[in-house]
Write an enzyme that holds these catalytic residues in place. Structure first.
Site, PDB file in Angstrom:
ATOM      1  N   HIS A  64      -5.922  -3.119  -4.257  1.00  0.00           N
ATOM      2  CA  HIS A  64      -6.615  -3.428  -2.994  1.00  0.00           C
ATOM      3  C   HIS A  64      -7.396  -2.213  -2.508  1.00  0.00           C
ATOM      4  CE1 HIS A  64      -4.491  -7.291  -2.641  1.00  0.00           C
ATOM      5  NE2 HIS A  64      -3.468  -6.632  -3.137  1.00  0.00           N
ATOM      6  N   TYR A 333       4.773   2.177  -3.058  1.00  0.00           N
ATOM      7  CA  TYR A 333       3.815   2.472  -1.998  1.00  0.00           C
ATOM      8  C   TYR A 333       3.754   3.975  -1.752  1.00  0.00           C
ATOM      9  CZ  TYR A 333       2.715  -2.253  -0.316  1.00  0.00           C
ATOM     10  OH  TYR A 333       2.229  -3.525  -0.175  1.00  0.00           O
TER      11      TYR A 333
END
Length: 360
Positions: A64, A333
């Site tokens: 993304h 993450y």
């Protein structure tokens, strides 16, 4: 961000699946793998995600990579406050900072060609609490376990000889995993929306809400108030590279955009640990609040650029379920965030100017 023209090409079904794998790659991985050398680690998973892209983009998110910052607020409902004691449900006007993005590892991707679209949010409660969410347009995940997702990610890596994933390798993986076939069927058949604003974004994972109704397993979605309009293949092919971002700005210039946060309550036998398994239709749904977006800003200079939208950061009144994929997301993450921050510190260019290969 500026968008240079890029060649458009048709891809086969397995290549399309591979693109989706790359699009959501940063979201699902294994954690705590440092105990044994053969076990998956956040670093190994992040390496596998990076390998799905033929071109590295230092300083950008591993998945993304192309997005736009948004700001607004969240208005809770009494029904939400009954389900969870989280402060955001009792209040109105809770500040929201977020990011709308498309799938893929390139910050110069073609908006209208991206099958997966995403909404990431941070809600900052008046009591000092923080709630981070990461949601996608697909209704369920394409892998039932962390190990399966790792296999899927490696299977979607491009062949050095062709620069594309090996269709036979992708087909062999899909043949062994029904959940991957189910996901591919959704990707092939579900209509494409023509806007970020009329797309539904799904949290996929189960969480535990604690409130007046006791403890309840839920999954949530952001359901748009803007009516759905399908975007045809011809329209997607003709659209400009920054179509979704430009269209979002135009809508916001005309007024705020809203999504209802809808919590779906688990019923008997619903699996809270497997995000690839949809819950049955007809489960009780509760509108627990509304997200209201009012402004957008380029991510290169916007407040969302350096945020880690870790969906395991939740306020009191919300707790993680036993979903191992959800529990693992924080490690990857963090790994991705650390890598891009180090790259920026070393001088990586993240101002949005396309590199030479994007301009060809």
């Amino acid at each position: 961000m500026s968008q240079a023209p890029a060649p458009r090409r048709r891809t086969g079904a397995y290549v399309a699946i591979a693109a989706i794998v790359a699009a959501v790659g940063g979201a699902f991985a294994w954690t705590a793998g440092w105990l044994t050398p053969d076990r998956l680690t956040a670093a190994r998973m992040t390496d596998a995600i990076e390998a799905t892209s033929t071109t590295p983009y230092p300083g950008f998110r591993r998945a993304h990579a192309k997005g736009i910052c948004v700001v607004g607020h969240f208005d809770g409902t009494p029904e939400g406050a009954a389900l969870s004691r989280a402060r955001v449900f009792a209040d109105t006007g809770t500040p929201v900072l977020g990011r709308m993005s498309i799938g893929g590892g390139s910050p110069y991707g073609l908006d209208a060609q991206a099958r997966v679209r995403s909404m990431a949010l941070v809600l900052n409660g008046a009591d000092g609490s923080e709630w981070r969410m990461a949601m996608n347009s697909f209704p369920f995940f394409g892998a039932a376990s962390i190990e399966t997702f790792f296999e899927q990610t490696r299977a979607s890596a491009p062949d050095p000889a062709t620069g594309k994933p090996d269709p036979e390798r992708m087909a062999a993986f899909a043949a062994q995993h029904p959940e991957a076939q189910r996901f591919a069927a959704w990707a092939k058949s579900a209509p494409w929306s023509d806007s970020f604003a009329n797309t539904q974004y799904n949290g996929i994972h189960a969480y535990r809400f604690a409130g007046d109704r006791g403890e309840q397993l839920v999954r949530w979605s952001m359901r748009p108030q803007a009516p759905f309009v399908e975007m045809t293949a011809a329209q997607r092919e003709a659209a400009e590279g920054n179509y979704l971002q430009d269209e979002l700005r135009a809508r916001l210039a005309a007024g705020p955009l809203r999504w209802d946060m809808v919590a779906t309550l688990a019923g008997p036998g619903d699996d809270a640990s497997d995000p690839s398994t949809p819950w049955p239709e007809g489960r009780e749904q509760v509108v627990v609040g509304t997200v209201v977006l009012t402004q957008a800003q380029d991510q290169a200079s916007g407040p969302c650029r350096d945020l880690n939208f870790d969906p395991t950061i939740v306020p009191g009144g919300v707790a993680l379920s036993d979903d191992p994929i959800l529990a693992a997301r924080a490690a990857v993450y963090a790994q991705s965030f650390d890598r891009r921050e180090r790259e920026v510190a070393r001088g990586a260019d993240v101002d949005g100017t396309p590199p030479a290969e994007a301009a060809r």
